[in-house]
Enzyme design. Structure first.
Site, PDB file in Angstrom:
ATOM      1  N   GLY A 295      40.392  34.225  39.164  1.00  0.00           N
ATOM      2  CA  GLY A 295      39.545  35.395  39.310  1.00  0.00           C
ATOM      3  C   GLY A 295      40.280  36.691  39.020  1.00  0.00           C
ATOM      4  N   SER A 296      39.800  37.774  39.630  1.00  0.00           N
ATOM      5  CA  SER A 296      40.172  39.136  39.241  1.00  0.00           C
ATOM      6  C   SER A 296      41.611  39.533  39.513  1.00  0.00           C
ATOM      7  CB  SER A 296      39.244  40.132  39.944  1.00  0.00           C
ATOM      8  OG  SER A 296      37.907  39.920  39.552  1.00  0.00           O
TER       9      SER A 296
END
Length: 708
Positions: A389-390
């Site tokens: 993810g981020s």
């Protein structure tokens, strides 16, 4: 004939007689000497002739110990009684049976595990030795004619019936069990007959009757002992048993290094990684035997020395606390939200010194749903790769800045990007507004990263027309590769260089569409391990210098004392693998973005870290993923991640936390709960130790003043 010639002829027989006389005397002396040798010293000389001094055995020594960075023992050796068998040359099966019968009078081999290990072949071999003549007659001469000796023996055993080997007494089974161990022994190589549950009485009885037990010895052996229980054991690794010995696939390699086939060696983890240091130097004993194999003397020609001691970078007091935190938060998420987190099983965390690469704590907790138990699985921080993810957005922004597709401070309005034939890329919130490179990190804008990806592929339209096909040239895949190359500078997608036998480098997704690069830019395409994420975080914290993470800190020579380290043998220095090819100014912008994530009200981690006194920085991450079994999709899930470091200006620790396959609903953000407590625990422990150190210094000064 003259008188002179007559005189010469008269002298010739006399000279010949003298020569014969001298020869006679010499032969007499020789015969006398041979008589002395044969009669007086014949037995001694015969024994000397039959001697051989070429048989040397190597006795294993305890492995080196393993300590943590504070000098606390993590892996120790536990001494235990052991009964061994060193077979002389020429020993036969009948000899081993006789020895087993005698040995059974002094030791017990009747535990359930041992008796269950007796095979049908063991029973048949025993029955064969007791009834050899009868069984041999069951195979005719014609049958034996075209068989090898091994084939004859196998065929003979097959003629022994099931009924004949069924009714052994318990005492006979013990003899079979002992003989089974004796049969494993190689010539002049000690074989453990029994080293589990050897009582003091058994040990004493054997020691007192060694003259009746040829080849048997009562000695001490050792097992690995773990004072900290299961903590870190999956990374510390294990060693083979003597029954397993050296791995068959590496037999030639080990034998060339002086190992015996039944030696115990590191088979996983740090035990395997540092086998050459931990193994020690075997004691070498030279045996003098007669040609028929009778042992008549022995001499130690090389003194044994246990293996070298390892000091790890791990802080076990801190490690234990991290393990407790990780397990507590994993357990809370599973028990509080059982339906949502029905596929959640692991929580992984790595804490590293970003300046040196010292691994301070490596934790992995796995929930065994079948047994309802939580167990150490720290190895998964190196072996299991997931979409993070981020948290990768720091690398994405730096790739965009360094490649020139964006400029410092450049802004985009956060509105979904919809490329034809690609799912729309939108941020987690619709209210992010206009963001630049720093605030895109602070608020975790997916759209900003999507525009970086598009520009790196050659697509420069902004705002992007909804559902329009990308106006890319045929080389758009080069942009994908360029971004991956930037990522690799941080260790994402490449080996971390860690001192461990095995690590995953993650998986690269199969590129099909340009839109996939947008998702890679937000950490939802390629996969990485928790260790790779920790190295990436440390690289940003360390102003762009990527250091090699390592477990080993020092190696020490062993000493007789069991409670202290010996002289320093070697130490591990900080190794810089590379400096990322990005400017200091650009790195500082990402660092500031990470600081705002943790310390400003709009930051995605502000709710947990906004009031932290430790000046932290980092990045949150969520990756939409799914659980598949046998090719079938079972459920949509999320991978949650968190990376961070502190203090922001002079980082002492960096960490990465990953919990794969959590529920899709908003519940108990495990990584943030773990990360917050890791920081608190680290700095509280540091403060406590600093205070104790100051008190010790004051005490020493007071004692010195009193002495003066």
């Amino acid at each position: 004939m003259s008188k002179k010639k007559k005189k010469k002829r008269a002298q010739l027989p006399f000279r010949i007689n003298m020569l014969f006389f001298v020869v006679f005397l010499l032969f007499s002396v020789l015969i006398l000497q041979l008589g002395v040798v044969q009669i007086l010293n014949g037995e001694d000389f015969q024994q000397e002739i039959e001697r051989t001094n070429l048989d040397t055995t190597k006795i294993p020594v305890p492995r080196g110990k393993i300590y943590d960075r504070n000098g606390d023992v993590i892996v120790d050796n536990e001494a235990l009684y052991s009964i061994t068998y060193t077979p002389p040359k020429g020993v036969q099966a009948e000899d081993r049976l006789e020895l087993a019968e005698t040995l059974a009078e002094y030791i017990k081999m009747d535990d359930e595990k041992t008796l269950k290990g007796i095979t049908e072949r063991n029973r048949k071999e025993y029955w064969y030795l007791l009834n050899k003549e009868e069984v041999d007659e069951r195979l005719s001469a014609e049958e034996k004619e075209n068989m090898s000796n091994a084939e004859v023996y196998q065929a003979t055993l097959e003629r022994i019936t099931e009924d004949e080997i069924q009714d052994f007494s318990k005492q006979e089974l013990e003899v079979i069990a002992i003989k089974k161990e004796l049969d494993k022994a190689y010539s002049l190589t000690p074989q453990i007959v029994k080293n589990e549950n050897v009582t003091a009485e058994e040990y004493a009885r054997i020691a007192e009757n060694l003259d009746k037990l040829p080849g048997i010895n009562a000695t001490t052996d050792w097992n690995r002992k773990y004072p900290y229980g299961s903590s870190l054991t999956s990374l510390l690794g294990s060693i083979t048993t003597q029954e397993q010995g050296i791995p068959a696939e590496e037999e030639a390699n080990y034998l060339s290094k002086g190992y015996s086939r039944n030696d115990r060696v590191g088979r996983s983890g740090l035990e395997q990684q540092y086998e050459d240091l931990l193994r020690g130097r075997k004691e070498q004993i030279q045996y003098t035997t007669t040609k028929n194999g009778t042992l008549i003397g022995s001499e130690t020609i090389v003194e044994g020395e246990r293996g070298k001691d390892l000091v790890l970078t791990i802080d076990m007091e801190f490690q234990e606390e991290v393990d407790k935190i990780v397990q507590k938060e994993l357990q809370t998420a599973i028990t509080k939200y059982p339906h949502t987190n029905r596929y959640l099983e692991d929580a992984l965390a790595v804490v590293i010194d970003p300046q040196t690469g010292d691994l301070l704590a490596v934790s992995g907790i796995h929930y065994d749903r079948k047994n309802g138990e939580y167990e150490d699985a720290a190895f998964k921080t190196l072996s299991d790769a997931h979409e993070p993810g981020s948290v990768v957005k720091g690398a994405t922004v730096l790739a965009g800045l360094q490649s020139g597709v964006i400029t410092p401070g450049q802004s985009f309005y956060d509105s979904p990007i919809k490329i034809a034939a690609t799912p729309a890329l939108r941020s987690w919130s619709t209210g992010l507004g206009t963001v630049n490179d720093i605030t895109a990190l602070q608020k975790s804008s997916n759209v900003y990263m999507g525009y970086i990806a598009l520009k790196m592929m050659g697509e420069n339209r902004y705002p992007y027309p909804e559902n329009a096909p990308p106006s890319l040239n045929d080389n758009w895949r080069q942009g994908f590769q360029e971004m991956r190359n930037y990522y690799r500078q941080f260790g994402l997608g490449s080996s971390t260089g860690i001192d461990f036998p095995h690590e995953s480098t993650g998986l690269e997704g199969n590129i099909v569409t340009p839109g996939q690069l947008m998702y890679n830019a937000i950490g939802q395409f390629d996969t990485y391990t928790t260790m790779q994420l920790a190295q990436y975080t440390a690289t940003i914290a360390n102003d762009g210098y990527r250091v090699r993470p390592h477990f080993l800190k020092e190696v020490h020579d062993p000493i007789a004392s069991q409670d202290e380290l010996g002289p320093l043998y070697s130490s591990v220095n900080t190794e810089v693998l590379n400096r990322i090819q990005m400017s200091d100014d650009n790195i500082q912008r990402v660092q500031d973005g990470f600081r705002q994530v943790f310390q400003t009200p709009n930051g995605t981690a502000y709710s947990n870290f906004g009031n932290s006194p430790y000046n932290p920085a980092g990045k949150t991450g969520t990756a939409e993923t799914a659980v598949y079994r046998d090719g079938q999709k079972l459920a949509d899930t999320r991978n949650l991640a968190l990376i961070g470091y502190a203090p922001f200006d002079e980082p002492e620790i960096a960490f990465a936390i990953l919990t794969p396959f959590t529920g899709t609903e908003n519940n108990h953000n495990i990584p943030q709960q773990i990360g917050k407590q890791i920081l608190e625990t680290y700095f509280d422990l540091k403060e406590e130790r600093d205070r104790a150190s100051d008190e010790d210094s004051e005490q020493e000064e007071t004692e010195e003043e009193e002495q003066e």
